[in-house]
Design an enzyme around this catalytic site. Structure first.
Site, mmCIF file in Angstrom:
data_model
loop_
_atom_site.group_PDB
_atom_site.id
_atom_site.type_symbol
_atom_site.label_atom_id
_atom_site.label_comp_id
_atom_site.label_asym_id
_atom_site.label_seq_id
_atom_site.Cartn_x
_atom_site.Cartn_y
_atom_site.Cartn_z
ATOM 1 C CD GLU A 176 28.110 37.959 38.873
ATOM 2 O OE1 GLU A 176 28.506 37.654 40.006
ATOM 3 O OE2 GLU A 176 28.860 38.076 37.897
ATOM 4 C CG ASP A 200 34.852 44.600 37.187
ATOM 5 O OD1 ASP A 200 34.046 43.900 36.565
ATOM 6 O OD2 ASP A 200 35.139 44.412 38.380
ATOM 7 C CD GLN A 214 26.666 43.355 40.325
ATOM 8 O OE1 GLN A 214 26.869 42.214 40.723
ATOM 9 N NE2 GLN A 214 27.517 44.006 39.551
HETATM 10 C C1 BGC Z 1 30.229 41.163 40.179
HETATM 11 C C2 BGC Z 1 30.536 41.394 38.712
HETATM 12 C C3 BGC Z 1 31.958 41.869 38.597
HETATM 13 C C4 BGC Z 1 32.905 40.884 39.240
HETATM 14 C C5 BGC Z 1 34.342 41.362 39.235
HETATM 15 C C6 BGC Z 1 31.215 40.182 40.743
HETATM 16 O O1 BGC Z 1 31.006 40.041 42.113
HETATM 17 O O2 BGC Z 1 28.915 40.672 40.337
HETATM 18 O O3 BGC Z 1 29.651 42.358 38.176
HETATM 19 O O4 BGC Z 1 32.283 42.047 37.261
HETATM 20 O O5 BGC Z 1 32.527 40.677 40.577
HETATM 21 O O6 BGC Z 1 34.473 42.558 39.929
#
Ligand code: BGC
Length: 709
Positions: A449, A308, A563
Site C-alpha cells: 500500500e 485477509d 508487505q
Molecule cells: C494491509 C492490507 C490488509 C489490511 C487489513 C493493511 O495494513 O496493507 O493488505 O488487508 O491491513 O489487515
C-alpha cells in the site's frame, strides 16, 4: 507434549492483554480485560455485523454493555486501579476456550483473592458466562456489585441513543435504529443478595462463589418486537456447569479436526495452537458473514472484512471446517449486488468488491483513511478506488474452493456469477494499448500500500488473469454438471457478449516479466525508484507513527515496500516460476520489505519453504504465529489506531506449517505432503479434509505421509 495454556502475570499491559486473552464465539468477542475494568481500559463486548455511524466519524461495529463487570469492596473500601496487587495471574485455557484470572489484592485491611473464569459459549452464541470466587485471609465484609456496565468503549461513538431497563437487563438503541439487549442472571447461593448487590461476612478458609449467565441479542437476530421476550425468556434454568460442558464439547470437536501438533519446538507448537484458537473463536459459525481484519477484538479497521479472509484464513477453514468456509464464501456471493454497484459507480462493468466490506458488502473505506501525524489532517489514500486485486481474491477463493471440495453447487449457487462478474470487471478496467497490443491494468494499488496509483502491478495483473481463467473454466464445469442452470446464469451475465472478449483477454493481458537480472518489477518503473533498504528509510522518520506511504511518505519514492507483493505473486502462482526465480526475487525483495502489515511474514515463510530454505522461513512463521502473544505489530497507521488481534497472521501461520513446512498440496482432489521442516523440529501431525474425506498427515525430518482416515 502439546501445550494448551497461555499466561501472563503482567496486569499493566491492559491493551495487549485485552487482545491476547480475547474470548469469542463468532457472534461476539469479549476482550481479555479484567472484571473490575471499564471503558477506559478498552473493555468491549464486540458484536459481529452490527454497525453504527456517529456524526461524521467512521461507521464501526457496536460494542454491547459488559454483563460480566463487577465492583468489589472489602470492609467498605472499594477496589480501584490503585489497590495494591500482591499476586496476579491471567491465563487462557485454549483447549476449553475458557479465560481465567486470579488476583490477590490488599483491600480493606485484608488480603482478598478474586478468582474468575469465563467463556463465550460455542454452543449458544448469545451466551457469555462466568464464575467468580472470593477468598479472604481474615474475616471481612465483602460486597460485590455485578450490575451490567452500560458504559462501553468506543473509538467513534457513542453509538447508543436510547437505553431502557428490561427485566434482568437493558435494551439499547443504536443511532442506526438497531436494538441491542443484554440480560444477566446471577446464581449466588452463598451470598446475601439485594438487586445487583451481593454481600457476605467472609471467613478465611471458605470460598464464596457465584455464577453469571448473560445473554446478548440484537434486532438483527430476532424481529425488534420479539427481542425483549426472546432474551428474557432465554435466561433459563440451565446450570452453569452444564453450559460449560456443552461449550467444551463443541471445542473438543473443533480441536479434534484442527489441532496441529509440532514436536521438537514447544514455542512453535503453542504459538500455532494459539493462532488456531483465535481463528476458531472468531469464525462465523452461524452467520453467513466473514471475519473482520481485527477479529472480534474491537472497532479498529471499522469491523470490516478485507481480502485477509480469502487469502489467509479461508485455506485453514476449507481444510478443517468446511461449513465455516462455506459461510465465508456465501458472504461474498450474497454481497455481489454491492460489488456490482461499486463497479458501476466508478464507471466499470462487473463486480468490484469493497476493500473494507461491512456486513451488507458496502465499502467502509474512507477516501481519507490515514491521518497525517504532522498536521493532524486526513490524508487522501486510494485503497478504496484502486486496490482492485480484492475482486481477484474473492474469485480465486471461490475457484480454489471448488477445486478443493469438488462441490459444483458452490458454482451453481452463485459462485459462477461472481467469477464472471469479477472477470468482466477486470476486462472493463483494462486499457488496450494499441502500440503494445496488449491489455494493461493502469492506475492501481497492489498489495504493497505504500506505492499508490501504479501501472501494471505484477501481482494484480496475474491475479486478474487467474480470475478470468477461472470464469472461463467455471463455465465449462457447470456446462457439464448442470447445463440448464448454466443457461440461466449465462443469461444473467450476458455471456453472449462476454465470452469472446474474455477469451481474448486471457491471451492479451500483460503479465510483467522478470528484468534482465531476473527481478520481477513490482510495477512499471519500480526499479527506477531509489534503491535503498528498510533501515535507511526507517532512519528518515521524524515521528514513530509517521505513515510511510501516500503522497509524501518516506517509502513512496523508494523501492521499500510495506508487505509481500512480488513474493505473494510467487506464492499464489507457484507453478509459474522456477525455484531459481523464487530464490532470486525472495532475496531481492526481503531487505526492501518493511513487513509493516502482519500479512507479510507468513507469505515470505511460505515461499522460503518452497525454495528449500525452511530455516529462513522459521522466523517469519514465528513472527506470524506470535503476533497476538507478543503484541509486536503496528498500533497506528499515521494517527489512526489499528490495534487488535490479527487473524490473517493466525491463518498465515497455519499455512506456513501445513502448506509450507509440511508441503501440503492437493492435485485433483488428492492430498500430498513433503518434508521441509525447520532443522530443529522433530515432527508435525495434523488432519485435513479434502473432497469431503478426512486425512491424517504425519511429517518428520525424513518422512511425509498422509492417509485417509
Ligand atoms: C494491509 C492490507 C490488509 C489490511 C487489513 C493493511 O495494513 O496493507 O493488505 O488487508 O491491513 O489487515
Amino acid at each position: 507434549m502439546s501445550q494448551w495454556t497461555v499466561e501472563t502475570s503482567d496486569a499493566t499491559k491492559v491493551v495487549q492483554n485485552g487482545n491476547t486473552f480475547l474470548i469469542a464465539n463468532g457472534y461476539l468477542g469479549y476482550r481479555g480485560t479484567l472484571e473490575e475494568m471499564s471503558a477506559k481500559d478498552f473493555v468491549a463486548v464486540n458484536l459481529l455485523g452490527v454497525y453504527d455511524k456517529h456524526g461524521d466519524a467512521w461507521r464501526e461495529p457496536v460494542n454491547a454493555p459488559d454483563p460480566l463487570h463487577l465492583t468489589l469492596s472489602v470492609n467498605g473500601e472499594q477496589l480501584t486501579d490503585e489497590t495494591p496487587k500482591l499476586a496476579h495471574r491471567q491465563w487462557l485455557d485454549l483447549k476449553a476456550a475458557v479465560h481465567h484470572r486470579q488476583t490477590t489484592f490488599e483491600l480493606g485491611g485484608v488480603q482478598v483473592t478474586l478468582t474468575t473464569e469465563r467463556f463465550a459459549s460455542a454452543a449458544d452464541e448469545h451466551l457469555l458466562a462466568g464464575k467468580v470466587s472470593v477468598q479472604v485471609d481474615r474475616p471481612a465484609e465483602v460486597v460485590i456489585d455485578h450490575a451490567i456496565d452500560p458504559k462501553v468503549w468506543d473509538l467513534n461513538g457513542p453509538h447508543f441513543v436510547d437505553e431502557k431497563p428490561i427485566t434482568d437487563g437493558i435494551l439499547l438503541t443504536t443511532g442506526e435504529g438497531d436494538l441491542v439487549a443484554v440480560t444477566q442472571r446471577v446464581d449466588a447461593l452463598q451470598w446475601r443478595s439485594s438487586g445487583t448487590r451481593l454481600s457476605t461476612e467472609a471467613k478465611p478458609g471458605v470460598t464464596y462463589t457465584y455464577t453469571v449467565q448473560a445473554l446478548v441479542y440484537t434486532s438483527l437476530d430476532v424481529p425488534a418486537e420479539r427481542l425483549v421476550s426472546t432474551i428474557t425468556q432465554g435466561l433459563h434454568e440451565t446450570d452453569y456447569q452444564d453450559q460449560l460442558a456443552e461449550h467444551k464439547a463443541t471445542w473438543a470437536k473443533r480441536w479434534d479436526r484442527s489441532n496441529v501438533q509440532i514436536t521438537g519446538d514447544n514455542d512453535a507448537d503453542l504459538a500455532l495452537r494459539y493462532s488456531l484458537y483465535q481463528l476458531q473463536s472468531i469464525a462465523p459459525h452461524h452467520l453467513d458473514l466473514s471475519i473482520p481484519a481485527r477479529g472480534l477484538s474491537g472497532q479498529t479497521y471499522k469491523g470490516a472484512f478485507f481480502w485477509d479472509t480469502e487469502m489467509f484464513m479461508l485455506p485453514f477453514f476449507l481444510r478443517t471446517d468446511p461449513e465455516v468456509a462455506r459461510r465465508l464464501l456465501n458472504y461474498r456471493i450474497n454481497t455481489l449486488p454491492q460489488a456490482l454497484k461499486k463497479a458501476q459507480h466508478y464507471g466499470y462493468q462487473g463486480a468490484f468488491y469493497a476493500w473494507e466490506s461491512q456486513a451488507d458488502g458496502r465499502d467502509a473505506t474512507s477516501d481519507y483513511n490515514v491521518t497525517d501525524v504532522f498536521t493532524g489532517r486526513p490524508m487522501r489514500t486510494y485503497f478504496k478506488d484502486k486496490q482492485i486485486h480484492i475482486s481477484a481474491a474473492v474469485a480465486m477463493a471461490l475457484w480454489s474452493s471448488y477445486q478443493l471440495t469438488g462441490d459444483v453447487r458452490l458454482l451453481t449457487d452463485g459462485g459462477l456469477q461472481v467469477l464472471i462478474e469479477c472477470a468482466k470487471f477486470y476486462y472493463s478496467r483494462s486499457y488496450w494499448s494499441p502500440l503494445k497490443h496488449r491489455f494493461e491494468l493502469l492506475d492501481v494499488l497492489g498489495p504493497d500500500e505504500y506505492h499508490e496509483r501504479v501501472n501494471n502491478n505484477a501481482y494484480t495483473n496475474r491475479a486478474a488473469l487467474a480470475t478470468v481463467q477461472a470464469a472461463l473454466e467455471g463455465v465449462v464445469v457447470v456446462a457439464k454438471a448442470d447445463p440448464e442452470r448454466l443457461k440461466e446464469i449465462q443469461q444473467q451475465v450476458d455471456w453472449g457478449t462476454w465470452q469472446a472478449r474474455l477469451s481474448d483477454y486471457v491471451v492479451d493481458l500483460y503479465i510483467p516479466e522478470p528484468d534482465a537480472d531476473g527481478v520481477i518489477p513490482q510495477f512499471d518503473g519500480y526499479r527506477d525508484l531509489e534503491n535503498v533498504f528498510v533501515p535507511a528509510v526507517r532512519d528518515r522518520l521524524l515521528k514513530p507513527n509517521e505513515y510511510w506511504g501516500g503522497a509524501y511518505g518516506v517509502a513512496s519514492d523508494t523501492q521499500v515496500i510495506k508487505q509481500a507483493d512480488v513474493v505473494l505473486l510467487l506464492k499464489q502462482f507457484q507453478n509459474d516460476y522456477t525455484t531459481e526465480q523464487k530464490l532470486l526475487n525472495w532475496q531481492y525483495y526481503e531487505p526492501r520489505t518493511e513487513h509493516g502489515s502482519t500479512l507479510s511474514a507468513s507469505t515470505y515463510a511460505l515461499v522460503a519453504c518452497e525454495i528449500g530454505k525452511a530455516d529462513w522461513a522459521y522466523p517469519f512463521f514465528m513472527q506470524s504465529a506470535t503476533v497476538d502473544l507478543t503484541g509486536k505489530s503496528k498500533q497506528f497507521a499515521g494517527g489512526v489506531y489499528i490495534g487488535g488481534t490479527h487473524p490473517a497472521a493466525n491463518g498465515g501461520a497455519w499455512m506456513d506449517v501445513v502448506q509450507g513446512f509440511c508441503g501440503l498440496q492437493e492435485v485433483d482432489g488428492r492430498p500430498t505432503v513433503a518434508s521441509h521442516l525447520p532443522s530443529h523440529w522433530q515432527s508435525v501431525s495434523f488432519k485435513v479434509c479434502v473432497r469431503g474425506r478426512w486425512y491424517q498427515a504425519q511429517v518428520t525430518q525424513d518422512t511425509a505421509t498422509i492417509q485417509p482416515m
